[in-house]
Design a protein around this motif. Structure first.
Motif, PDB file in Angstrom:
ATOM      1  N   UNK A  52      15.322 -10.480 -16.681  1.00 27.84           N
ATOM      2  CA  UNK A  52      13.892 -10.809 -16.651  1.00 27.84           C
ATOM      3  C   UNK A  52      13.261 -10.585 -17.915  1.00 27.84           C
ATOM      4  N   UNK A  53      13.563  -9.271 -18.373  1.00 28.67           N
ATOM      5  CA  UNK A  53      12.966  -8.991 -19.633  1.00 28.67           C
ATOM      6  C   UNK A  53      13.355  -9.781 -20.678  1.00 28.67           C
ATOM      7  N   UNK A  54      14.676 -10.016 -20.670  1.00 29.63           N
ATOM      8  CA  UNK A  54      15.213 -10.949 -21.964  1.00 29.63           C
ATOM      9  C   UNK A  54      14.615 -12.334 -21.758  1.00 29.63           C
TER      10      UNK A  54
ATOM     11  N   UNK B 110      15.882  -5.395 -22.950  1.00 26.32           N
ATOM     12  CA  UNK B 110      16.035  -6.728 -23.752  1.00 26.32           C
ATOM     13  C   UNK B 110      17.658  -6.867 -24.115  1.00 26.32           C
ATOM     14  N   UNK B 111      18.305  -7.709 -23.624  1.00 23.64           N
ATOM     15  CA  UNK B 111      19.631  -7.897 -24.058  1.00 23.64           C
ATOM     16  C   UNK B 111      19.902  -8.992 -25.076  1.00 23.64           C
TER      17      UNK B 111
ATOM     18  N   UNK C 246       9.360  -3.473 -22.359  1.00 25.47           N
ATOM     19  CA  UNK C 246      10.730  -3.829 -22.037  1.00 25.47           C
ATOM     20  C   UNK C 246      11.675  -3.295 -23.070  1.00 25.47           C
ATOM     21  N   UNK C 247      11.267  -3.350 -24.221  1.00 21.15           N
ATOM     22  CA  UNK C 247      12.032  -2.931 -25.568  1.00 21.15           C
ATOM     23  C   UNK C 247      12.308  -1.601 -25.509  1.00 21.15           C
ATOM     24  N   UNK C 248      11.083  -0.657 -25.140  1.00 17.59           N
ATOM     25  CA  UNK C 248      11.032   0.653 -25.269  1.00 17.59           C
ATOM     26  C   UNK C 248      12.047   1.193 -24.105  1.00 17.59           C
TER      27      UNK C 248
END
Lengths: 144, 117
Positions: B44-46, A66-67, A60-62
């Motif tokens: 979702x990712x956070x 990510x907020x 997800x980071x790539x």
């Protein structure tokens, strides 16, 4: 059979990696099919989540998903709640915990399905439905 | 203004995750969308990133004094890690409404099973 644990972990991992609640699969699967107590299943879910989320977060980071805004205060605020919840969980009857968990899941399910239906009704160009795109050729391209 | 909303969100999400050993993210995803105006995929990712430290703390409390079955935990985790990569990779390929429907269905099946099993 040991392979069942891996299969259940794998299926839950896909759902967890998408951030859509792998525990909702893992905990019912462990308690219903493998006859593990509610508290034990919750403990397994918490521990399994650590490596699973770590590896999913790298992806997800790539992808820049990510907020960071509000991330740290949110974590710090959630910690006292977590400690209180966990202390209650390890000290109450497994049956109550199980029923409470089920009701919690059900409420969330209704909320999500309702929202999914609303979004489906107002699909936009980002959707993977080719028919909806073909009908609206002059749609504004979305900036990502 | 927005930051004040973080207080109830944080407390409730933390409490649910500690009590049920799951589901913190389940609450956090819609909360991030609704109150913080995050886009669906980012929510979702956070949520995963927020829940990770909470799970570590809860896991310590749960494991303390209990007889954790490390064989089961390793097996489930091995499967989880493989699935986790796949899930993270397909997240961006699914439309937002699909995510809601899938999520809702998973939750509903789990809930009904646990209530009546």
């Amino acid at each position: 059979m040991w392979i069942w644990y891996v299969i259940i972990g794998f299926a839950s991992g896909i759902v967890s990696g998408m951030g859509i609640g792998g525990g909702a699969i893992l905990i019912p699967a462990l308690t219903i099919f493998l006859d593990i107590s509610q508290q034990k299943a919750q403990n397994i879910n918490l521990l399994y989540y650590i490596p699973t989320a770590l590896i999913a977060l790298r992806v997800h980071k790539k992808e820049g998903n990510i907020e960071k805004k509000g991330l740290l205060p949110l974590i710090l605020l959630a910690i006292p709640g977590t400690i209180a919840g966990a202390l209650i969980a390890v000290n109450i009857d497994a049956n109550y915990l199980r029923k409470g968990f089920a009701i919690f899941l059900l409420c969330m399910a209704i909320y999500e399905l309702k929202k999914g239906y609303e979004k489906w009704k107002t699909r936009h160009s980002k959707d993977l439905n080719p028919a909806s795109k073909a009908q609206i050729p002059t749609k504004k391209s979305e900036s990502m | 203004m927005k930051n004040k909303k973080l207080v109830p969100i944080g407390l409730i999400v933390g409490f649910a995750n500690g009590l049920f050993g799951a589901g913190g993210g389940t609450l956090l995803v819609p909360a991030l969308q609704k109150f913080m105006k995050f886009e669906t995929h980012k929510s979702h990712a956070t949520a995963l990133a927020v829940i990770l430290p909470l799970s570590v703390i809860s896991a310590i409390i749960y494991t303390w004094g209990a007889d954790a079955d490390w064989k089961i935990i390793s097996l489930v985790s091995a499967g989880g890690v493989c699935g986790g990569v796949i899930g993270a990779k397909i997240l961006n390929k699914l439309a937002a409404w699909w995510l809601n429907i899938l999520f809702g269905l998973f939750l509903a099946v789990g809930a009904v099973r646990m209530l009546f099993a």
